[in-house]
Design a protein around this motif. Structure first.
Motif, mmCIF file in Angstrom:
data_model
loop_
_atom_site.group_PDB
_atom_site.id
_atom_site.type_symbol
_atom_site.label_atom_id
_atom_site.label_comp_id
_atom_site.label_asym_id
_atom_site.label_seq_id
_atom_site.Cartn_x
_atom_site.Cartn_y
_atom_site.Cartn_z
ATOM 1 N N CYS A 17 0.830 -1.283 0.050
ATOM 2 C CA CYS A 17 -0.175 -0.058 -0.104
ATOM 3 C C CYS A 17 0.896 1.224 -0.006
ATOM 4 C CB CYS A 17 -0.946 -0.074 1.205
ATOM 5 S SG CYS A 17 -2.141 -1.464 1.329
ATOM 6 N N PRO A 18 0.371 2.178 -0.721
ATOM 7 C CA PRO A 18 1.057 3.592 -0.657
ATOM 8 C C PRO A 18 1.691 4.348 0.826
ATOM 9 C CG PRO A 18 -0.416 3.700 -2.176
ATOM 10 C CD PRO A 18 -0.681 2.291 -1.207
ATOM 11 N N ASP A 19 0.667 3.977 1.670
ATOM 12 C CA ASP A 19 0.764 4.620 3.005
ATOM 13 C C ASP A 19 1.610 3.506 4.028
ATOM 14 O OD1 ASP A 19 -1.189 2.762 3.174
ATOM 15 O OD2 ASP A 19 -2.832 4.020 4.129
ATOM 16 N N MET A 20 2.067 2.469 3.563
ATOM 17 C CA MET A 20 2.674 1.611 4.295
ATOM 18 C C MET A 20 4.043 2.197 4.754
ATOM 19 S SD MET A 20 4.334 -2.168 3.382
ATOM 20 C CE MET A 20 5.506 -2.825 4.542
ATOM 21 N N VAL A 21 4.484 2.395 6.188
ATOM 22 C CA VAL A 21 5.672 2.710 6.821
ATOM 23 C C VAL A 21 6.629 1.677 6.800
ATOM 24 C CG1 VAL A 21 6.631 3.782 8.734
ATOM 25 C CG2 VAL A 21 4.330 4.295 8.292
ATOM 26 N N LEU A 22 7.540 2.274 5.922
ATOM 27 C CA LEU A 22 8.775 1.319 5.824
ATOM 28 C C LEU A 22 9.718 1.014 7.106
ATOM 29 C CD1 LEU A 22 10.077 1.877 2.305
ATOM 30 C CD2 LEU A 22 8.575 0.071 2.918
ATOM 31 N N LYS A 23 10.310 0.045 7.523
ATOM 32 C CA LYS A 23 11.242 -0.199 8.409
ATOM 33 C C LYS A 23 12.709 -0.490 8.167
ATOM 34 C CE LYS A 23 7.524 -1.392 11.616
ATOM 35 N NZ LYS A 23 6.979 -2.384 12.743
ATOM 36 N N GLU A 24 13.641 -0.121 9.162
ATOM 37 C CA GLU A 24 15.064 -0.804 8.661
ATOM 38 C C GLU A 24 15.191 -2.123 8.677
ATOM 39 O OE1 GLU A 24 17.552 0.516 11.764
ATOM 40 O OE2 GLU A 24 17.114 2.696 11.381
ATOM 41 N N GLY A 25 15.686 -2.815 7.743
ATOM 42 C CA GLY A 25 15.627 -4.303 7.663
ATOM 43 C C GLY A 25 14.542 -5.003 6.525
ATOM 44 N N ASP A 26 13.806 -4.106 6.220
ATOM 45 C CA ASP A 26 12.699 -4.535 4.999
ATOM 46 C C ASP A 26 13.452 -4.863 3.998
ATOM 47 O OD1 ASP A 26 10.439 -4.216 6.830
ATOM 48 O OD2 ASP A 26 9.834 -2.340 6.112
ATOM 49 N N LYS A 27 12.974 -5.899 3.385
ATOM 50 C CA LYS A 27 13.450 -6.355 2.071
ATOM 51 C C LYS A 27 12.384 -5.963 0.989
ATOM 52 C CE LYS A 27 16.345 -10.029 3.852
ATOM 53 N NZ LYS A 27 16.781 -11.399 3.622
ATOM 54 N N LEU A 28 12.636 -5.163 0.033
ATOM 55 C CA LEU A 28 11.688 -4.712 -0.961
ATOM 56 C C LEU A 28 11.852 -5.712 -2.305
ATOM 57 C CD1 LEU A 28 11.904 -2.344 1.085
ATOM 58 C CD2 LEU A 28 11.530 -0.949 -0.532
ATOM 59 N N GLN A 29 10.865 -6.146 -2.697
ATOM 60 C CA GLN A 29 11.011 -6.939 -4.024
ATOM 61 C C GLN A 29 10.546 -6.097 -5.008
ATOM 62 O OE1 GLN A 29 12.636 -9.704 -3.582
ATOM 63 N NE2 GLN A 29 12.532 -9.488 -1.466
ATOM 64 N N PHE A 30 11.224 -5.781 -6.109
ATOM 65 C CA PHE A 30 10.674 -4.942 -7.270
ATOM 66 C C PHE A 30 10.854 -5.755 -8.769
ATOM 67 C CE2 PHE A 30 12.937 -2.072 -4.372
ATOM 68 C CZ PHE A 30 12.273 -0.953 -4.343
ATOM 69 N N CYS A 31 9.807 -5.343 -9.497
ATOM 70 C CA CYS A 31 9.792 -5.905 -10.933
ATOM 71 C C CYS A 31 10.464 -4.637 -11.710
ATOM 72 C CB CYS A 31 8.537 -6.082 -11.198
ATOM 73 S SG CYS A 31 7.768 -7.503 -10.306
ATOM 74 N N GLY A 32 11.372 -4.940 -12.566
ATOM 75 C CA GLY A 32 12.009 -3.920 -13.364
ATOM 76 C C GLY A 32 12.702 -4.563 -14.502
ATOM 77 N N ASP A 33 13.480 -3.648 -15.290
ATOM 78 C CA ASP A 33 14.164 -4.043 -16.201
ATOM 79 C C ASP A 33 15.626 -4.033 -16.044
ATOM 80 O OD1 ASP A 33 14.881 -1.422 -16.474
ATOM 81 O OD2 ASP A 33 13.542 -0.968 -18.040
ATOM 82 N N VAL A 34 16.587 -4.290 -16.847
ATOM 83 C CA VAL A 34 18.064 -4.370 -16.495
ATOM 84 C C VAL A 34 18.651 -2.861 -15.906
ATOM 85 C CG1 VAL A 34 20.381 -4.396 -17.447
ATOM 86 C CG2 VAL A 34 18.586 -5.995 -18.274
ATOM 87 N N GLU A 35 18.192 -1.833 -16.385
ATOM 88 C CA GLU A 35 18.593 -0.448 -16.105
ATOM 89 C C GLU A 35 18.103 -0.287 -14.679
ATOM 90 O OE1 GLU A 35 20.290 1.884 -17.335
ATOM 91 O OE2 GLU A 35 20.473 1.247 -19.150
ATOM 92 N N SER A 36 17.082 -1.114 -14.023
ATOM 93 C CA SER A 36 16.696 -1.052 -12.637
ATOM 94 C C SER A 36 17.760 -1.415 -11.512
ATOM 95 C CB SER A 36 15.539 -1.747 -12.384
ATOM 96 O OG SER A 36 14.455 -1.735 -13.354
ATOM 97 N N VAL A 37 18.791 -2.075 -12.217
ATOM 98 C CA VAL A 37 19.966 -2.152 -11.119
ATOM 99 C C VAL A 37 20.499 -0.896 -10.796
ATOM 100 C CG1 VAL A 37 22.198 -3.512 -11.029
ATOM 101 C CG2 VAL A 37 20.353 -4.375 -11.996
ATOM 102 N N ALA A 38 20.925 -0.285 -11.743
ATOM 103 C CA ALA A 38 21.465 1.119 -11.612
ATOM 104 C C ALA A 38 20.609 2.280 -10.830
ATOM 105 C CB ALA A 38 21.800 1.802 -12.737
ATOM 106 N N THR A 39 19.362 2.054 -11.214
ATOM 107 C CA THR A 39 18.258 2.868 -10.359
ATOM 108 C C THR A 39 18.198 2.674 -8.928
ATOM 109 O OG1 THR A 39 16.821 2.993 -12.347
ATOM 110 C CG2 THR A 39 15.602 3.432 -10.179
#
Length: 575
Positions: free
Chosen positions: A251-273
């Motif tokens: 959710c957009p209003d989810m508060v992130l915490k230290e240690g959270d692991k974020l899983q993204f979907c992206g392309d090769v350029e996303s590594v640099a992002t």
């Protein structure tokens, strides 16, 4: 007309016809002409070899090779950060200034190559509204110094070959600053006329990437929306893993915490992002420092089938770190290290020094190993070292402590010895076409002068512009170079126009510098076509542009640029 002059004029006509009416590469046309001249005895082997080892040409080659390291520094991340906020006009102004400054001290084509990814990753504006301004700003910045564009160094080669003193490092700077200011005043309002092409789609983002919130990260304690993690272009936040628990959708209003692991979907350029976001550590970040990325496909015979990256001890066994995984368009869940590998999975990896050495094992484990154009960023300390080294080389050359050629050669050697760049990158980047064009063009330019062909052409121009005087001849030289640049290429235009401009100066009995500057700025005046200048061609397909997009913004820019150049050349370089 003598036989020598007839042959040289025939070669020139063949080159122009080939460039305009065929798809034969300029390098082949120029090399073919030089070969004929050599076989006919017009040029000897010593002169030919000397032209291919011209100091300005060697300097250009070393600049292009050294730029492979500059592209990996955090300087690119800084420019990317400038695109993260502000209205379109403000972003174009910041992009234009930063691109122009970078282009003035390293090859402008290399600057555009390295910044295309940053523009595509910007969070607010469609790349199609920024890529043409990026190309034009790089062209304008290239006119600020002698090393800003390959064309300037090529023209300096012709100057030295004609027996004139080498151009100064800041010779074109005064006029270059004026055309940069005028160009930005055109680009900022006219960028709103560019198309808004945005092809972002979650279906086109097949790679799974993982990054963790670091301790003390500025992202912690703030929501996903506040951190702009929902507004990333070509990168979609799919899941969050917190204390072993999977949270999806996010959710957009989810508060992130230290240690959270974020899983993204992206392309090769996303590594640099992800590397550019402060407080976010990419999966395997501690083993990444400027290496080129590779793409591998897991084989049916692989020993890692049915295992996760952790179970397969991927980094220990292959000396490589996996930063992204793709399985067709199937949605993968869970942490990157917990995905069970199957045959056909595509992995984006950052290789260590021992990866390539395992040739037999790689053939068994992977069906395909592809090099990617993208590379990981250097860390802060290494970035600072690379930039400081380059600044030292330029500063030493300006203070006349060490010749630029010597400094760049030493700098490139240090880059190779420290592993910042490798021989594979040097081989891929070696500008063979530019070397062939320039070496061959220098030989043809010498022949035009030595056989008297350029003097005859100069006399023809003087006759045609009789009554217009020396300033009329200057305008004619500039316009000829500009038209050739739009029809063929900037380097070919410089090679064809320089002997004519030089001979016009001799014919009128005036200082050649105004005519040299007319050729220099005319060869960089490619704004109304995607084909005349390499940076325009680089952004053509990436931005999904049409020819009318270049005309819409390039025509007014070309008019302002030309008016400033023709008005200022006599001021700073009197006849």
């Amino acid at each position: 007309m003598s036989w020598d002059q007839s042959l040289v004029s025939g070669l020139l006509l063949a080159i122009v016809a080939g460039l305009v009416f065929t798809k034969i590469k300029p390098a082949i046309l120029f090399a073919g002409a030089a070969f004929i001249a050599f076989q006919s005895g017009l040029v000897n082997i010593e002169a030919l070899a000397g032209n291919f080892t011209n100091s300005s040409l060697l300097t250009l080659v070393l600049l292009i090779l050294s730029s492979a390291a500059l592209e990996k520094t955090r300087l690119v991340s800084w420019v990317s950060g400038q695109l993260a906020s502000g209205r379109l006009g403000t972003v174009v102004a910041k992009l234009g200034l930063s691109t122009a400054v970078l282009s003035s001290f390293t090859n402008n084509t290399a600057v555009v190559v390295s910044l295309i990814g940053a523009v595509k990753r910007n969070r607010r504006h469609a790349p199609s509204r920024l890529l043409i301004p990026l190309s034009y700003a790089a062209i304008l910045g290239g006119t600020l110094t002698l090393i800003g564009t390959s064309t300037n160094l090529i023209i300096n080669s012709f100057v030295e070959s004609a027996g004139l003193p080498s151009l100064g490092f800041f010779a074109p700077s005064a006029i270059g600053l004026a055309v940069l200011a005028g160009g930005l005043l055109v680009l900022i309002p006219f960028c709103y006329l560019l198309p808004d092409y945005d092809d972002q789609s979650e279906d086109d983002l097949p790679y799974v990437l993982e990054a963790a919130i670091e301790p003390g990260s500025p992202l912690a304690g703030r929501t996903v929306s506040d951190n702009d993690l929902r507004a990333l272009r070509r990168l979609y936040l799919a899941e969050v893993v917190r204390d072993g628990e999977l949270i999806a959708p996010v959710c957009p209003d989810m508060v992130l915490k230290e240690g959270d692991k974020l899983q993204f979907c992206g392309d090769v350029e996303s590594v640099a992002t992800l590397q550019e976001i402060e407080g976010l550590a990419l999966f395997g970040q501690h083993h990444i420092n400027g290496q080129n990325l590779l793409e591998v496909v897991v084989s049916h015979s692989a020993s890692i089938l049915g295992k996760t990256l952790k179970e397969a001890k991927f980094r220990e066994n292959f000396d490589a770190v996996v930063v992204a995984i793709r399985r067709g368009h199937e949605k993968l869940e869970g942490g990157l290290g917990n995905i069970t590998l199957l045959a056909g999975d595509t992995l984006v990896i950052v290789p260590g020094k021992g990866f390539v050495a395992q040739k037999k094992q790689l053939e068994r484990e992977f069906v395909l190993v592809n090099g990617l154009d993208s590379s990981a960023r250097l860390d802060g300390a290494m970035s600072a070292w690379v930039l400081a080294g380059f600044a030292t080389v330029i500063g030493s050359a300006l203070l006349e402590w060490v010749p630029l050629l010597n400094g760049l050669a030493a700098y490139l050697m240090v880059l190779l010895l420290t592993g910042v760049v490798n021989l594979g990158e040097v081989q891929r980047r070696f500008p063979a076409e530019i070397v062939v064009i320039v070496g061959s063009a220098l030989s043809l330019a010498q022949l035009m002068i030595e056989t008297g062909m350029s003097a005859r052409m100069g006399d023809l121009f003087i006759y045609l512009f009789n009554g217009w005087g020396v300033y009329g001849a200057l305008i004619a030289t500039y316009l000829l170079t500009l038209v050739l640049t739009e029809l063929v290429t900037n380097n070919a235009a410089a090679a064809l126009a320089f002997p004519i401009g030089y001979s016009l100066a001799l014919g009128y009995g005036v200082d050649p510098m105004p005519f040299i500057m007319a050729v220099l700025f005319g060869a960089s005046a490619s704004f109304i076509s995607p084909y005349g200048y390499q940076t325009n061609l680089l952004v053509y397909s990436v931005g999904n542009y049409q020819l009318t997009d270049y005309l819409r913004i390039g025509l007014p820019l070309s008019l302002v640029y030309s008016a400033l150049v023709l008005g200022l050349i006599p001021v700073f370089f009197p006849f």
